[in-house]
Design a protein around this motif. Structure first.
Motif, PDB file in Angstrom:
ATOM      1  N   CYS A  28       0.870  -1.167   0.000  1.00  0.00           N
ATOM      2  CA  CYS A  28       0.000   0.000   0.000  1.00  0.00           C
ATOM      3  C   CYS A  28       0.910   1.221   0.000  1.00  0.00           C
ATOM      4  O   CYS A  28       1.843   1.311   0.800  1.00  0.00           O
ATOM      5  N   LYS A  29       0.646   2.131  -0.901  1.00  0.00           N
ATOM      6  CA  LYS A  29       1.473   3.318  -1.046  1.00  0.00           C
ATOM      7  C   LYS A  29       0.598   4.549  -0.825  1.00  0.00           C
ATOM      8  O   LYS A  29      -0.382   4.751  -1.543  1.00  0.00           O
ATOM      9  N   CYS A  30       0.957   5.346   0.156  1.00  0.00           N
ATOM     10  CA  CYS A  30       0.214   6.574   0.463  1.00  0.00           C
ATOM     11  C   CYS A  30       1.089   7.783   0.158  1.00  0.00           C
ATOM     12  O   CYS A  30       2.225   7.881   0.637  1.00  0.00           O
ATOM     13  N   ILE A  31       0.542   8.682  -0.644  1.00  0.00           N
ATOM     14  CA  ILE A  31       1.236   9.930  -0.978  1.00  0.00           C
ATOM     15  C   ILE A  31       0.525  11.049  -0.228  1.00  0.00           C
ATOM     16  O   ILE A  31      -0.637  11.344  -0.492  1.00  0.00           O
ATOM     17  N   CYS A  32       1.248  11.644   0.706  1.00  0.00           N
ATOM     18  CA  CYS A  32       0.668  12.690   1.544  1.00  0.00           C
ATOM     19  C   CYS A  32       1.315  14.029   1.189  1.00  0.00           C
ATOM     20  O   CYS A  32       2.543  14.160   1.258  1.00  0.00           O
ATOM     21  N   PRO A  33       0.510  15.031   0.807  1.00  0.00           N
ATOM     22  CA  PRO A  33       1.043  16.356   0.444  1.00  0.00           C
ATOM     23  C   PRO A  33       1.446  17.141   1.702  1.00  0.00           C
ATOM     24  O   PRO A  33       1.149  16.728   2.823  1.00  0.00           O
ATOM     25  N   PRO A  34       2.112  18.273   1.518  1.00  0.00           N
ATOM     26  CA  PRO A  34       2.487  19.096   2.684  1.00  0.00           C
ATOM     27  C   PRO A  34       1.242  19.529   3.467  1.00  0.00           C
ATOM     28  O   PRO A  34       0.181  19.782   2.898  1.00  0.00           O
ATOM     29  N   SER A  48      -2.642  -5.641   3.907  1.00  0.00           N
ATOM     30  CA  SER A  48      -3.694  -6.212   3.063  1.00  0.00           C
ATOM     31  C   SER A  48      -4.511  -5.092   2.415  1.00  0.00           C
ATOM     32  O   SER A  48      -4.395  -3.920   2.769  1.00  0.00           O
ATOM     33  N   LEU A  49      -5.352  -5.474   1.477  1.00  0.00           N
ATOM     34  CA  LEU A  49      -6.170  -4.506   0.748  1.00  0.00           C
ATOM     35  C   LEU A  49      -7.119  -3.754   1.685  1.00  0.00           C
ATOM     36  O   LEU A  49      -7.288  -2.540   1.557  1.00  0.00           O
ATOM     37  N   LYS A  50      -7.710  -4.449   2.646  1.00  0.00           N
ATOM     38  CA  LYS A  50      -8.653  -3.783   3.547  1.00  0.00           C
ATOM     39  C   LYS A  50      -7.960  -2.807   4.499  1.00  0.00           C
ATOM     40  O   LYS A  50      -8.583  -1.879   4.990  1.00  0.00           O
ATOM     41  N   ASP A  51      -6.658  -2.989   4.751  1.00  0.00           N
ATOM     42  CA  ASP A  51      -5.917  -2.090   5.639  1.00  0.00           C
ATOM     43  C   ASP A  51      -5.164  -1.005   4.875  1.00  0.00           C
ATOM     44  O   ASP A  51      -4.342  -0.298   5.451  1.00  0.00           O
ATOM     45  N   CYS A  52      -5.435  -0.875   3.596  1.00  0.00           N
ATOM     46  CA  CYS A  52      -4.730   0.122   2.785  1.00  0.00           C
ATOM     47  C   CYS A  52      -5.396   1.484   2.962  1.00  0.00           C
ATOM     48  O   CYS A  52      -6.198   1.930   2.145  1.00  0.00           O
ATOM     49  N   ASN A  53      -5.062   2.129   4.047  1.00  0.00           N
ATOM     50  CA  ASN A  53      -5.533   3.496   4.297  1.00  0.00           C
ATOM     51  C   ASN A  53      -4.479   4.221   5.127  1.00  0.00           C
ATOM     52  O   ASN A  53      -3.522   3.613   5.620  1.00  0.00           O
ATOM     53  N   CYS A  54      -4.669   5.503   5.293  1.00  0.00           N
ATOM     54  CA  CYS A  54      -3.689   6.353   5.956  1.00  0.00           C
ATOM     55  C   CYS A  54      -3.424   5.907   7.388  1.00  0.00           C
ATOM     56  O   CYS A  54      -2.285   5.938   7.860  1.00  0.00           O
ATOM     57  N   LEU A  55      -4.434   5.473   8.111  1.00  0.00           N
ATOM     58  CA  LEU A  55      -4.273   5.121   9.523  1.00  0.00           C
ATOM     59  C   LEU A  55      -3.360   3.907   9.724  1.00  0.00           C
ATOM     60  O   LEU A  55      -2.651   3.820  10.723  1.00  0.00           O
ATOM     61  N   CYS A  77      -4.057   7.009  -0.968  1.00  0.00           N
ATOM     62  CA  CYS A  77      -3.495   5.674  -0.779  1.00  0.00           C
ATOM     63  C   CYS A  77      -3.945   4.746  -1.907  1.00  0.00           C
ATOM     64  O   CYS A  77      -5.116   4.727  -2.265  1.00  0.00           O
ATOM     65  N   LYS A  78      -2.989   3.967  -2.433  1.00  0.00           N
ATOM     66  CA  LYS A  78      -3.275   3.018  -3.512  1.00  0.00           C
ATOM     67  C   LYS A  78      -2.686   1.664  -3.158  1.00  0.00           C
ATOM     68  O   LYS A  78      -1.567   1.568  -2.668  1.00  0.00           O
ATOM     69  N   TYR A  79      -3.438   0.636  -3.441  1.00  0.00           N
ATOM     70  CA  TYR A  79      -2.993  -0.738  -3.246  1.00  0.00           C
ATOM     71  C   TYR A  79      -2.343  -1.204  -4.543  1.00  0.00           C
ATOM     72  O   TYR A  79      -2.921  -1.088  -5.621  1.00  0.00           O
ATOM     73  N   GLU A  80      -1.127  -1.735  -4.457  1.00  0.00           N
ATOM     74  CA  GLU A  80      -0.376  -2.144  -5.650  1.00  0.00           C
ATOM     75  C   GLU A  80      -0.005  -3.614  -5.559  1.00  0.00           C
ATOM     76  O   GLU A  80       0.408  -4.089  -4.507  1.00  0.00           O
ATOM     77  N   GLU A  81      -0.148  -4.307  -6.682  1.00  0.00           N
ATOM     78  CA  GLU A  81       0.245  -5.711  -6.775  1.00  0.00           C
ATOM     79  C   GLU A  81       1.198  -5.874  -7.954  1.00  0.00           C
ATOM     80  O   GLU A  81       1.088  -5.176  -8.953  1.00  0.00           O
TER      81      GLU A  81
END
Length: 184
Positions: A28-34, A48-55, A77-81
């Motif tokens: 899971c990749k999260c891109i957070c801006p300033p 996992s896919l269900k846990d792919c969030n900022c928290l 946030c994006k889930y990548e395989e």
């Protein structure tokens, strides 16, 4: 072979297999801006896919309690395989083909001239400048090759095909450069 070297080989093989099977194919990749004085950041986590969030992905959280929700809403946030097995197979195939081409190049540059000298004789492949007129440059080699058919083998077949190809190329050159006719 000493027992320590056998153990070392077994250990290295085990580590290689462990690396081969243990590479992660999901993340899971999260891109957070300033945000309020905090610089933007990219967070990656194997979840996992269900846990792919900022928290679940952003660790450590750069903001305090009440700003966490506002900060997370700005993050994407994006889930990548990926298929690491396919990637590894492709790399191994590419390196194998590259190795075969390298071996073929070594054969063409080193071994083929030695085999030709031994098979045809060194003096039969060299022509003087006044004999080079309209004659084909490999005519003598072709005659020697025809005489050597008493013991047919793969090398003779390859040489025969190579000589035929060279004659065709020589004829095409002659047609294009001497007669100015393009073959179709």
């Amino acid at each position: 072979m000493p027992p320590t070297s056998i153990r070392t080989i077994i250990l290295e093989t085990f580590l290689l297999l462990l690396w081969w099977y243990n590479s992660e194919d999901v993340r899971c990749k999260c891109i957070c801006p300033p945000y309020r004085g905090y610089e933007g950041h990219i967070y990656k986590q194997n979840v996992s896919l269900k846990d792919c969030n900022c928290l679940h992905v952003v660790e450590p959280m750069p903001v305090d309690g009440k700003d966490v929700e506002a900060y997370c809403l700005r993050c994407e946030c994006k889930y990548e395989e990926r298929s690491s097995g396919t990637i590894k197979f492709t790399i191994i195939m590419y390196l194998s083909i590259l190795g075969l081409l390298l071996l073929y190049m070594v054969y063409l540059t080193l071994l083929e001239p030695m085999l030709k000298r031994r098979l045809f004789g060194h003096s039969q492949l060299i022509q003087s400048d006044d004999d080079a007129g309209d004659q084909q440059p490999f005519a003598n080699a072709h005659n020697v090759l025809n005489r050597s058919h008493s013991r047919p083998n793969m090398l003779n077949k390859v040489e025969h095909a190579q000589q035929r190809w060279r004659r065709q190329v020589q004829e095409q050159r002659k047609s294009v450069f001497d007669r100015h006719v393009v073959l179709s």
